[in-house]
Design a protein around this motif. Structure first.
Motif, short mmCIF file in Angstrom:
data_model
loop_
_atom_site.label_atom_id
_atom_site.label_comp_id
_atom_site.label_asym_id
_atom_site.label_seq_id
_atom_site.Cartn_x
_atom_site.Cartn_y
_atom_site.Cartn_z
N LYS A 124 0.83 -1.19 0.00
CA LYS A 124 0.00 0.00 0.00
C LYS A 124 0.87 1.25 0.00
O LYS A 124 0.62 2.22 -0.71
N LYS A 125 1.91 1.20 0.85
CA LYS A 125 2.79 2.35 1.00
C LYS A 125 3.47 2.65 -0.33
O LYS A 125 3.50 3.79 -0.80
N SER A 126 4.01 1.62 -0.93
CA SER A 126 4.75 1.85 -2.17
C SER A 126 3.80 2.32 -3.27
O SER A 126 4.19 3.08 -4.13
N LYS A 127 2.56 1.93 -3.18
CA LYS A 127 1.59 2.37 -4.18
C LYS A 127 1.31 3.86 -4.05
O LYS A 127 1.28 4.59 -5.04
N SER A 128 1.12 4.31 -2.81
CA SER A 128 0.75 5.71 -2.62
C SER A 128 1.96 6.63 -2.81
O SER A 128 1.84 7.74 -3.31
N ASN A 143 4.91 5.97 -4.50
CA ASN A 143 5.61 5.88 -5.76
C ASN A 143 4.67 5.37 -6.82
O ASN A 143 4.69 4.19 -7.17
N LYS A 144 3.86 6.28 -7.34
CA LYS A 144 2.79 5.81 -8.22
C LYS A 144 3.30 5.10 -9.48
O LYS A 144 2.83 4.02 -9.81
N PRO A 145 4.26 5.73 -10.18
CA PRO A 145 4.70 5.06 -11.41
C PRO A 145 5.22 3.65 -11.13
O PRO A 145 4.95 2.73 -11.87
N ARG A 146 5.94 3.51 -10.02
CA ARG A 146 6.52 2.20 -9.73
C ARG A 146 5.40 1.18 -9.46
O ARG A 146 5.44 0.04 -9.91
N ALA A 147 4.41 1.68 -8.71
CA ALA A 147 3.30 0.78 -8.39
C ALA A 147 2.58 0.35 -9.65
O ALA A 147 2.17 -0.80 -9.79
N GLU A 148 2.48 1.32 -10.58
CA GLU A 148 1.80 0.97 -11.82
C GLU A 148 2.57 -0.09 -12.57
O GLU A 148 2.01 -1.04 -13.11
N ALA A 149 3.88 0.11 -12.58
CA ALA A 149 4.73 -0.88 -13.25
C ALA A 149 4.54 -2.24 -12.59
O ALA A 149 4.45 -3.27 -13.25
#
Lengths: 362, 385, 448
Positions: free
Chosen positions: B363-367, B369-375
């Motif tokens: 969840k943390k990495s999604k909020s 670091n959006k581009p990374r989460a998308e990747a």
């Protein structure tokens, strides 16, 4: 090549390791019934009798052949082991479905026989148990005229497939084990005797945790079966207008409640539905309530008498004690209390008899 | 294909009989077993639902892969390897041992124990070396075949007129005693079916949702009640503690009046041949795949024919079962199972917390670091296609 | 032309070659009369050549009729001739005329997979006829028909049929790979092709269904499966298949729902019986007589009293007898086939029991095993089942009843581990592309 070698190796290994347990059916003697008697002898107190079925290729009425072997020994286990030297095939208890205990044994103590039974792995816990009159050996040596397969008469007598008699209180081995150790519930055995061409099962022996305390007669047995197991298909008989009237019971339901007084009162309620099986008097609809009342009274009176008789013998086959504990989620104190007051416990029996029909005639 | 998950829940709910759970519970029946069971139902329901929810966020990934995402490689490896060797492997061996002994006792007491083990360990090892997908298919077919027996058996047990409800009620009255730890640990074992997700989550596809997730606590609680109360109903409150093979003797107390077979005992043994082999197959399969993951990061679910490395591992595990049986007696096996049950309880709690931590990280990495989460989610999507 | 051909074929005596002259033009003709249809040659070539011959008309016919075409590569000549084509040469140009003798012009009668109320036509040994039979029943524009030629010596035509929209592409890919790897000298029967395609691992159970019924092929095509037809064989192959397909009779589709479901259940019960019954007999007689109820045990014991050897010898003896009987009645001409069954089944069965060599229960077991085996609708699968029961028998000799149960579990493991062209062999319900999704997940995982 490798595969063939491997499979030969495996097969060879299996062949060398097995053979244990491989024993054909016809190389075994099936014990179909077993009896234990108490001889009273100091050296060899236990007399074990085995009834072995002889497999026959022809099956027919009275053709059941069996061999009876008996031996006395200091213990049951030794007796069975020594009996092996008396027969030419391996003894197999796997099909033994009835265990008979001699009248004398049950008066002495049941501890040892039960211990032996509970330790054997090949004894079925759904076997039947009964008390043999006069001795187990006498019963096992008897030959019922209609038996087709050795021992089958026993299975049919006690099992549900054959006759269903209100006098037969079937007792399974696991139930005996349970009752011999359970709090507030005591064991019983049906009795069996031989009348010349067939077995008769009509009485009940009540025990405390070790030995016989009370023998119920025929009428009491049927009443016990009715009141404890809700066994229908029995009957109530009264004298009505000077003639005998018999009610066939088709359905019974019972309900037990125990009060939590200092001396508890056991309240038994029955609801009996039945058909008039025999009555010399013509029963008009107007007479039915009266008959029902009479039947109720009879039922209440006899049952209460039986309950008090059983209580006075100091046994509790109904399991009132356990029911008391269960009802009030008792603990050790409650159990002690119950044991103390059980001899004074009061009984109240109320029953409702409904005559469903008077048969095909009035 | 969520249904496969529930098979795990079902057979683990029943295998407790071979894990000596009833014996442990019965031993404490007057000393806090009933309350312990209630506490266990609460704990396990929460744990199973939370774990399922966590795994839903990582479709197609087993525990090792998820762990690798957020923890250093060496830690994951140590974790996975010790879980495989100290939790999954022994559980299969304990169950195999106790089933082999039960079956030997009732089918052929004259046979040497190790010879009997060849048959069972051979079958289990062979089944466990197959691919994850095959294992799932086996599970389903076996469950379909066993279910009628289970239903017959349960009906026979619960509707039996010889069952004494007074005894059950009396024991249930001891709910007022404070729970004992061992009964809590033992009862939670019945719910452990959800732990199979650590490996079998690999089979789940992107966007999967657990339907009917309430089945897990419901059925496990039902099995728990049956496993504890039915023997008491048959053998009484006092007599019940005397039996070594408690449930076998309970099954033997029921009769089939009509049919070729007279003793329900054999229906029971037949049923448990299947259930035990299933359990052993699954635990050993998990062991093999965990070890393989630590060796070379292998995580495929489909592999036919079984690869050589799988076969060697399963042969090794089978050999371990032999060694175990050679040195450990039945009583010691029971004690080992007790130790195992407690260990498993803690490992399970640890796993749940780890999963919560991973979800938090995700969840943390999604909020953050959006581009990374998308990747990342794109990668998951690609993976599941 | 004629000299060259005669030289290449080493001057065969059954080759007909001649130079015909109608007074206007000369034509060299060359063909195998045994492979060609004489009426077709007469009507198609000789009549236009001889009566009212006009060169432009004749040339027009050759141009327009698809049966004729030019063959400009001399190395093809012999091959064409051997396939039953007629070659003729007019004015230095060689033409071919397709005049194969059609041995079959009608669908065959169903012989193996008979149904009561379903179609009674079966495939023939002619490929084109078979393709037309399938097309008749599966008349979709998406039906793809691919030709392959296999077999170094036989050069048999193999046709691949599938519905392009429904087919699983993974499966198709695998089939093409395996077809290209087939290396056989002669391809005489679909059984050979089946073995070649199945590969080394699948030696125990068929993973390809062999059928003679065009309606079965059509139903399978509808489910997105691939069918293979071989010239010269009256059987088609269907793949990928699951175990359930082998237990499915075409009658199940044509009869009432519940009745056919009941029959299906019956077939599975029969399969389990035929696999396990001999083994169970050994287990019960020699290891666990206490399993059965006492009355039954005693009657089995009674019937076994006179038998002088252990149970497994008895079982092997009777199984050998019944297998020999089946084999004999299969190989015997139909007219004396019934003799074998009478002698074997009735006389021998009766007297072997009276002589006390085999117990009467064993006779019953043997008959149940044999009858149940015939209930299985597919012959190839039935063979495998017939074989697998010996494994059970051997295990039960050592392990009794538990052995039978555990072996059955192992059989399930084996079935589940099989893949028919990447598709699960035994699984209850799997979405069509399930395998593919997992492959991808496995290959393209994101960690590491």
């Amino acid at each position: 090549m490798k595969k063939i070698a491997a499979s030969i190796l495996i097969l060879g290994f299996l062949a060398s390791s097995s053979g244990c347990g491989f024993k054909d059916l016809d190389k075994r003697f099936f014990v179909v019934a077993m009896g234990v008697d108490w001889t009273g002898d100091k050296e060899k107190p236990y007399e074990v009798t085995l009834r072995l079925a002889i497999p026959a290729s022809k099956i027919g009425e009275g053709l059941a052949e069996s061999q009876v072997e008996h031996l006395a020994a200091p213990s049951i286990a030794e007796a069975v082991r020594n009996l092996k030297s008396h027969v030419d095939k391996e003894l197999d208890f796997g099909q033994c479905r009835i265990f008979l205990f001699g009248k004398t044994l049950i008066k002495h103590s049941m501890e040892e026989p039960l211990n032996w039974l509970s330790r054997r792995r090949d004894i079925q816990l759904i076997s039947y148990a009964a008390v043999a009159q006069p001795t187990a050996m006498a019963i096992l040596k008897a030959n019922p005229a209609t038996e087709r397969i050795a021992g089958n008469a026993f299975f049919l007598t006690f099992g549900k497939e054959g006759t269903v008699s209100p006098y037969t209180v079937t007792e399974y081995l696991f139930d005996i084990f349970r009752r011999f150790s359970e709090k507030g519930m005591d064991p019983y055995f049906p009795t069996i005797r031989f009348d010349g061409d067939s077995y008769v099962v009509e009485n009940l022996v009540l025990l405390n945790k070790t030995k016989e305390q009370l023998l119920l007669n025929r009428a009491e047995t049927i009443l016990y079966n009715l009141s404890a197991n809700s066994f229908s298909r029995s009957g109530i008989a009264i004298n009505y207008e000077g003639k005998r009237l018999v009610l066939y019971i088709s359905r019974v339901s019972r309900d037990v409640s125990i009060t939590r007084d200092r001396v508890p009162t056991v309240k038994l309620r029955f609801k009996i539905t039945g058909i008039v099986e025999q009555s010399a008097v013509v029963l008009l609809n107007s007479k039915i309530p009266e008959v029902q009342g009479l039947l109720e009274q009879e039922m209440n009176r006899t049952t209460k008498k039986l309950l008090i008789k059983i209580r006075n013998a100091g046994v509790d086959p109904y399991g009132f004690g356990l029911h008391y504990l269960a009802k009030y989620f008792g603990n050790e104190q409650d159990w002690k209390h119950w044991q103390e007051v059980y001899p004074q416990v009061k009984f109240e029996v109320s029953s409702r008899v409904i005559i469903e029909s008077t048969g095909l005639v009035r | 294909m969520i249904r496969y998950f529930y098979y795990h829940v079902f057979y683990v709910g029943m295998i407790n009989i071979m894990m000596f759970v009833p014996t442990l519970l019965i031993r404490d029946r007057f000393h806090g077993a009933v309350s312990g069971m209630l506490v266990a139902i609460a704990i396990s329901s929460v744990m199973s639902l939370v774990t399922m929810a966590c795994f839903e966020r990582f479709p197609g990934l087993g525990y090792p892969e998820i762990s690798d995402l957020y923890l250093p490689r060496w830690l994951t490896k140590v974790n996975i390897l010790s879980a495989a060797l100290f939790v999954w492997l022994p559980s299969g061996i304990i169950v195999l041992y106790s089933y082999a002994e039960t079956a030997r006792m009732f089918f052929y007491p004259d046979m040497p124990p190790l010879v009997n083990l060849i048959l069972l360990a051979g079958a289990a090892a062979w089944a466990s070396c197959q691919s994850t997908r095959t294992v799932q298919f086996i599970q389903e077919i076996a469950m379909v075949l066993i279910t009628p027996l289970i239903i017959l058996f349960l009906l026979k047990a619960i509707t039996n007129e010889n069952m004494n409800w007074d005894a059950i009620r009396y024991v249930a009255g001891y709910v007022r005693i404070a729970p004992s730890f061992i009964t809590i640990a033992a009862s939670t074992f019945l719910f452990s079916g959800y732990m199979s997700l650590v490996l079998f989550n690999r089979m789940h596809e992107e966007g999967f949702k657990f339907k009917f997730r309430w089945v897990v606590p419901l059925f496990s609680s039902l099995f728990l009640a049956v496993t504890f109360f039915v023997p008491i109903g048959f053998h009484g409150t006092v007599g019940v503690q005397e039996y070594v093979y408690l449930w076998s003797m309970t099954a033997d107390s029921m009769a089939l009046d009509y049919g070729f077979i007279n003793r329900v005992l054999y229906v029971f043994l037949l049923m448990f041949t299947g259930i035990s082999l299933l359990y052993v197959m699954n635990t050993w399969h998990t062991t093999i795949h965990f070890i393989r993951y630590t060796l070379n990061g292998y995580k495929s679910v489909e592999e036919t024919p079984a690869s050589r490395i799988n076969i060697w591992f399963s042969v090794g595990i089978g050999a371990a079962a032999f060694v175990y049986m050679y040195f450990i007696s039945t009583e010691e096996n029971q004690r080992v199972s007790e130790v195992w049950i407690i260990t498993r309880f803690f490992v399970e709690i640890l796993t749940v917390f780890m999963m919560l931590y991973f979800v938090w990280r995700q969840k943390k990495s999604k909020s953050k670091n959006k581009p990374r989460a998308e990747a990342q989610s794109a990668a998951i999507g690609k993976a599941a296609e | 032309m004629i000299e060259q051909i005669r030289k290449e074929l080493q001057n065969p005596s059954d080759l007909f070659s001649d130079t015909l002259d109608n007074g206007i033009i000369q034509m060299e003709v060359c063909y195998f009369p045994s492979l060609c249809d004489p009426t077709l040659i007469k009507d198609g070539l000789l009549v236009p050549f001889s009566y009212r011959f006009e060169l432009p008309v004749f040339n027009r016919m050759i141009e327009a009729d698809p049966c004729f075409s030019e063959v400009d590569e001399p190395q093809l000549w012999t091959n064409l001739l051997l396939k039953g084509t007629l070659l003729f040469k007019i004015e230095d140009t060689v033409y071919r005329f397709d005049a194969q003798r059609k041995l079959f012009d009608r669908p065959d009668e169903v012989q193996i997979e008979s149904t009561l109320q379903g179609p009674q036509s079966a495939m023939t040994e002619d490929l084109d006829m078979n393709v037309s039979l399938v097309r008749l029943r599966y008349n979709e524009p998406t039906l793809c028909v691919e030709q392959h030629v296999l077999g170094e010596a036989s050069k048999s035509r193999v046709t691949l049929l599938y519905d392009a929209e429904l087919v699983n592409r993974d499966v198709l890919e695998q089939i093409n790979i395996r077809l290209s790897k087939v290396k056989v000298k002669t391809l005489r029967a679909t059984g050979l092709l089946l073995k070649e395609l199945s590969g080394r691992r699948h030696k125990l159970f068929p993973i390809i269904l062999q059928t003679e019924r065009p309606d079965r092929i059509a139903t399978m095509l509808e489910r997105g499966k691939v069918a293979l037809l071989l010239d010269g064989s009256r059987f088609g192959l269907v793949l990928p298949v699951r175990m359930f397909d082998f237990m499915h009779a075409m009658d199940d589709d044509y009869e009432f729902h519940w009745m056919s479901k009941f029959l299906l259940m019956l077939r599975y019960v029969a399969m389990v019986l035929t696999i396990t019954l001999p083994a169970t007999y050994i287990a019960i007689v020699s290891y666990n007589p206490e399993v059965l109820r006492v009355q039954l045990t005693l009657s089995i014991a009674g019937s076994r009293v006179v038998v002088p050897y252990p149970s497994f010898i008895e079982v092997f003896l009777m199984l050998f007898m019944i297998e020999a009987l089946i084999e004999a009645s299969l190989r015997l001409p139909r007219s004396i086939g019934s003799t074998a069954t009478t002698v074997g089944g009735l006389i021998l069965g009766q007297s072997i029991q009276q002589a006390g060599l085999v117990s009467s229960i064993m006779i019953i077991v043997t008959s149940v095993v044999a009858i149940s085996n015939f209930v299985i609708p597919n012959n190839g699968f039935g063979y495998s089942i017939r074989f697998i029961k010996y494994v059970f028998v051997i295990v039960s000799i050592f392990y009794g009843l538990l052995g039978v149960v555990v072996t059955f579990f192992s059989l399930i493991v084996y079935w589940c581990s099989l893949r028919s062209f990447g598709q699960p062999y035994l699984a209850v319900y799997v979405p069509k592309n399930e395998a593919k999704r997992h492959h991808a997940a496995a290959k393209g995982g994101r960690s590491s």
